[in-house]
Scaffold this active site. Sequence first.
Site, PDB file in Angstrom:
ATOM      1  N   LYS A  15      46.898  50.188  24.813  1.00 13.96           N
ATOM      2  CA  LYS A  15      47.308  51.511  25.317  1.00 13.96           C
ATOM      3  C   LYS A  15      48.022  51.367  26.663  1.00 13.96           C
ATOM      4  O   LYS A  15      47.400  50.977  27.654  1.00 13.96           O
ATOM      5  CB  LYS A  15      46.112  52.449  25.496  1.00 13.96           C
ATOM      6  CG  LYS A  15      46.596  53.890  25.731  1.00 13.96           C
ATOM      7  CD  LYS A  15      45.513  54.810  26.217  1.00 13.96           C
ATOM      8  CE  LYS A  15      45.357  54.765  27.715  1.00 13.96           C
ATOM      9  NZ  LYS A  15      46.551  55.242  28.448  1.00 13.96           N
ATOM     10  N   GLY A  35      43.426  48.285  36.022  1.00  9.80           N
ATOM     11  CA  GLY A  35      43.606  49.632  36.569  1.00  9.80           C
ATOM     12  C   GLY A  35      42.713  49.831  37.778  1.00  9.80           C
ATOM     13  O   GLY A  35      42.347  48.863  38.462  1.00  9.80           O
ATOM     14  N   SER A  36      42.353  51.072  38.018  1.00  3.96           N
ATOM     15  CA  SER A  36      41.600  51.388  39.227  1.00  3.96           C
ATOM     16  C   SER A  36      40.152  50.919  39.118  1.00  3.96           C
ATOM     17  O   SER A  36      39.598  50.801  38.027  1.00  3.96           O
ATOM     18  CB  SER A  36      41.637  52.891  39.470  1.00  3.96           C
ATOM     19  OG  SER A  36      40.986  53.566  38.413  1.00  3.96           O
ATOM     20  N   THR A  37      39.550  50.667  40.276  1.00  2.00           N
ATOM     21  CA  THR A  37      38.159  50.227  40.311  1.00  2.00           C
ATOM     22  C   THR A  37      37.247  51.316  39.737  1.00  2.00           C
ATOM     23  O   THR A  37      36.268  51.001  39.042  1.00  2.00           O
ATOM     24  CB  THR A  37      37.767  49.849  41.755  1.00  2.00           C
ATOM     25  OG1 THR A  37      38.525  48.688  42.113  1.00  2.00           O
ATOM     26  CG2 THR A  37      36.296  49.515  41.878  1.00  2.00           C
ATOM     27  N   GLY A  97      37.466  51.127  35.995  1.00  2.00           N
ATOM     28  CA  GLY A  97      36.874  49.847  35.598  1.00  2.00           C
ATOM     29  C   GLY A  97      35.357  49.932  35.579  1.00  2.00           C
ATOM     30  O   GLY A  97      34.692  49.444  34.657  1.00  2.00           O
ATOM     31  N   GLU A 135      40.482  43.777  35.634  1.00  2.00           N
ATOM     32  CA  GLU A 135      41.324  43.408  36.779  1.00  2.00           C
ATOM     33  C   GLU A 135      41.577  44.695  37.548  1.00  2.00           C
ATOM     34  O   GLU A 135      42.279  45.590  37.077  1.00  2.00           O
ATOM     35  CB  GLU A 135      42.615  42.771  36.279  1.00  2.00           C
ATOM     36  CG  GLU A 135      43.237  41.843  37.308  1.00  2.00           C
ATOM     37  CD  GLU A 135      44.281  42.535  38.148  1.00  2.00           C
ATOM     38  OE1 GLU A 135      43.878  43.133  39.191  1.00  2.00           O
ATOM     39  OE2 GLU A 135      45.461  42.513  37.790  1.00  2.00           O
ATOM     40  N   CYS A 161      48.430  45.515  42.804  1.00  2.00           N
ATOM     41  CA  CYS A 161      46.981  45.401  43.027  1.00  2.00           C
ATOM     42  C   CYS A 161      46.658  44.360  44.091  1.00  2.00           C
ATOM     43  O   CYS A 161      45.681  44.496  44.810  1.00  2.00           O
ATOM     44  CB  CYS A 161      46.260  45.110  41.721  1.00  2.00           C
ATOM     45  SG  CYS A 161      46.943  43.703  40.854  1.00  2.00           S
ATOM     46  N   GLU A 206      42.077  51.304  48.856  1.00  2.00           N
ATOM     47  CA  GLU A 206      43.358  50.876  48.306  1.00  2.00           C
ATOM     48  C   GLU A 206      44.313  52.072  48.263  1.00  2.00           C
ATOM     49  O   GLU A 206      44.026  53.076  47.620  1.00  2.00           O
ATOM     50  CB  GLU A 206      43.155  50.321  46.895  1.00  2.00           C
ATOM     51  CG  GLU A 206      44.445  49.805  46.294  1.00  2.00           C
ATOM     52  CD  GLU A 206      44.252  49.192  44.919  1.00  2.00           C
ATOM     53  OE1 GLU A 206      43.582  49.814  44.083  1.00  2.00           O
ATOM     54  OE2 GLU A 206      44.787  48.092  44.700  1.00  2.00           O
TER      55      GLU A 206
HETATM   56  P1  ADP Z   1      45.688  54.519  38.159  1.00  2.00           P
HETATM   57  O1  ADP Z   1      44.803  55.147  39.195  1.00  2.00           O
HETATM   58  O2  ADP Z   1      46.430  53.342  38.622  1.00  2.00           O
HETATM   59  O3  ADP Z   1      46.480  55.489  37.347  1.00  2.00           O
HETATM   60  P2  ADP Z   1      43.707  54.281  36.127  1.00  2.00           P
HETATM   61  O4  ADP Z   1      42.579  53.341  36.237  1.00  2.00           O
HETATM   62  O5  ADP Z   1      43.444  55.736  36.206  1.00  2.00           O
HETATM   63  O6  ADP Z   1      44.729  53.771  37.188  1.00  2.00           O
HETATM   64  O7  ADP Z   1      44.530  54.037  34.791  1.00  2.00           O
HETATM   65  C1  ADP Z   1      44.735  52.773  34.214  1.00  2.00           C
HETATM   66  C2  ADP Z   1      44.690  52.911  32.703  1.00  2.00           C
HETATM   67  O8  ADP Z   1      43.391  53.362  32.306  1.00  2.00           O
HETATM   68  C3  ADP Z   1      45.657  53.932  32.127  1.00  2.00           C
HETATM   69  O9  ADP Z   1      46.186  53.414  30.915  1.00  2.00           O
HETATM   70  C4  ADP Z   1      44.774  55.138  31.876  1.00  2.00           C
HETATM   71  O10 ADP Z   1      45.252  55.985  30.862  1.00  2.00           O
HETATM   72  C5  ADP Z   1      43.490  54.480  31.444  1.00  2.00           C
HETATM   73  N1  ADP Z   1      42.283  55.305  31.599  1.00  2.00           N
HETATM   74  C6  ADP Z   1      42.073  56.346  32.441  1.00  2.00           C
HETATM   75  N2  ADP Z   1      40.837  56.851  32.279  1.00  2.00           N
HETATM   76  C7  ADP Z   1      40.229  56.114  31.314  1.00  2.00           C
HETATM   77  C8  ADP Z   1      38.923  56.136  30.701  1.00  2.00           C
HETATM   78  N3  ADP Z   1      38.010  57.009  31.058  1.00  2.00           N
HETATM   79  N4  ADP Z   1      38.664  55.217  29.747  1.00  2.00           N
HETATM   80  C9  ADP Z   1      39.587  54.310  29.388  1.00  2.00           C
HETATM   81  N5  ADP Z   1      40.821  54.234  29.923  1.00  2.00           N
HETATM   82  C10 ADP Z   1      41.149  55.121  30.877  1.00  2.00           C
END
Ligand code: ADP
Length: 489
Positions: free
Chosen positions: A180, A232-234, A237, A254, A288, A385
């Site tokens: 995704k 993606g974001s902590t 994660g 990561e 990152c 961050e």
């Molecule tokens: P950013 O703050 O950089 O947008 P995110 O961590 O929100 O980073 O997003 C990184 C990825 O995780 C995107 O593909 C987003 O759609 C997906 N994402 C956001 N929320 C969820 C969730 N609850 N479960 C799984 N994936 C998610």
Amino acid sequence: PAPEDDKPARAWIDQRGGKFVSFINGKFVTPGDKPTWFPAENPATGEKLGQVYQSTQKDVDAAVKAARAAQENWAALPGFERAKYLYAITRLMQKHARLFAVLETLDNGKPIRESRDIDVPAATAHFHHHAGWAQIMDDEFDGYEPYGVAGQIIPWNFPLLMLAWKVAPALATGNTVVLKPAEQTNLTAQLFAEICVEAGLPKGVFNLVTGDGKVGAMIVAHDGIDKLAFTGSTDIGRLIRKESAGSGKALTLELGGKSPYIVFDDADIDSAVEGLVDAIWFNQGEVCCAGSRLLVQESIYDSFVEKLKRRMQNLRVGNPMDKCVDLGAVVDKTQLDRITKLVDKAVKDGAEIYQIKDACPTKGCFYPPTILTNVEPSDEIAQIEVFGPVLSVISFRNQQDAVAIANNTRFGLAATVWTENINMALEMAPAIKAGVVWINSSNRFYAGCGFGGYRESGYGREGGKEGLYAYLKPSYLSTLSEASPRKRG
Ligand code: ADP
């Protein structure tokens, strides 16, 4: 100079009717009744590029089913056969390099110079590197087998490169994929799916589901997935780790960073200033492992910051399709507001701010390169961050002091040490708790090197041999042969 030609990319978008949808079992899906769409936007202009399909649970089920059905045959191929597909993908990425670069810039806002010279070549190199691994996989990883179906969720800052970091090792090791992309950036993943068809990749080996975090959550929760990989974001994660706990799925994360960029008084100052342009202003700071905390030794603090400010004045912010531009747009309005709020708060808390006056176009999601001084190591702006072109400057007295400040965050993704004293550099590297420590350089990535974090920056490695182990488990056969006195030939 005139902006680079984007006509072929526009024609590519038009051919698809501006619609970006999931790719399942070798085909782009036709959405069912009353589909939900959201816009794909160019953050530099606000222009609508097209619309993205919000996948449903049915689509995710179909994607996982296709990946499952394809997995056994894919894993049963000798490694050199999988390598042929990966080499074919590499060649086609090279062939379409220009289209990839323009689509990436239109979609994400990053300068065309960066997508053309960094993102696309690095993504291509990643597939090439992993094709090589696939070729020697059967010998090198004897006694290991793939997890099965990998669910992969990626962010918007390096859409194609993050796809490559996830997909290449998964395919090389015999896993199949449900990926995704981030909701903000879908275009290059669509082109990648087309390339998989052109390369003759067996149906179901690579599947793509479009949509927002809700679709990500469906992947995380799906019973048919054996391994999760997230960048993606902590915060997300942490959520994914909780949600998948006890499910038996393997997981690598990561996440964020607040990487220190440490300059000692004996450093080659001009190079250190130039390195910093790369560390914090590359990709609008949406990196990152960005060097977002500058730690400068007291004795050179004033002169260094002065030089840096002068260098910042020469940066050009603007239309990312202009190849003379250094910083393009940040990814969207949400990100722009987030950066603005964090910086405004830091200034309210006492930081001194330096920005280029009137640097940014008035339309679009632009934020100017920014230096903040009078920042304490424990201040919010030095701990959170920002994910934008914002540098916090802190001074330190000696080596010990530098290590203490460097390690004083929740993160541990990367660090840079700038000095002409190699002994000190080699002492610093292991003392800093970070997955990678660059010496007299920064933001260097090699497909052959494991990349990943300490602490809240995540765990597991991507790249190199370590990255391949993240997609493999000891196999049943090898367990049997280890236990038996008669080892397999
Ligand atoms: P950013 O703050 O950089 O947008 P995110 O961590 O929100 O980073 O997003 C990184 C990825 O995780 C995107 O593909 C987003 O759609 C997906 N994402 C956001 N929320 C969820 C969730 N609850 N479960 C799984 N994936 C998610």
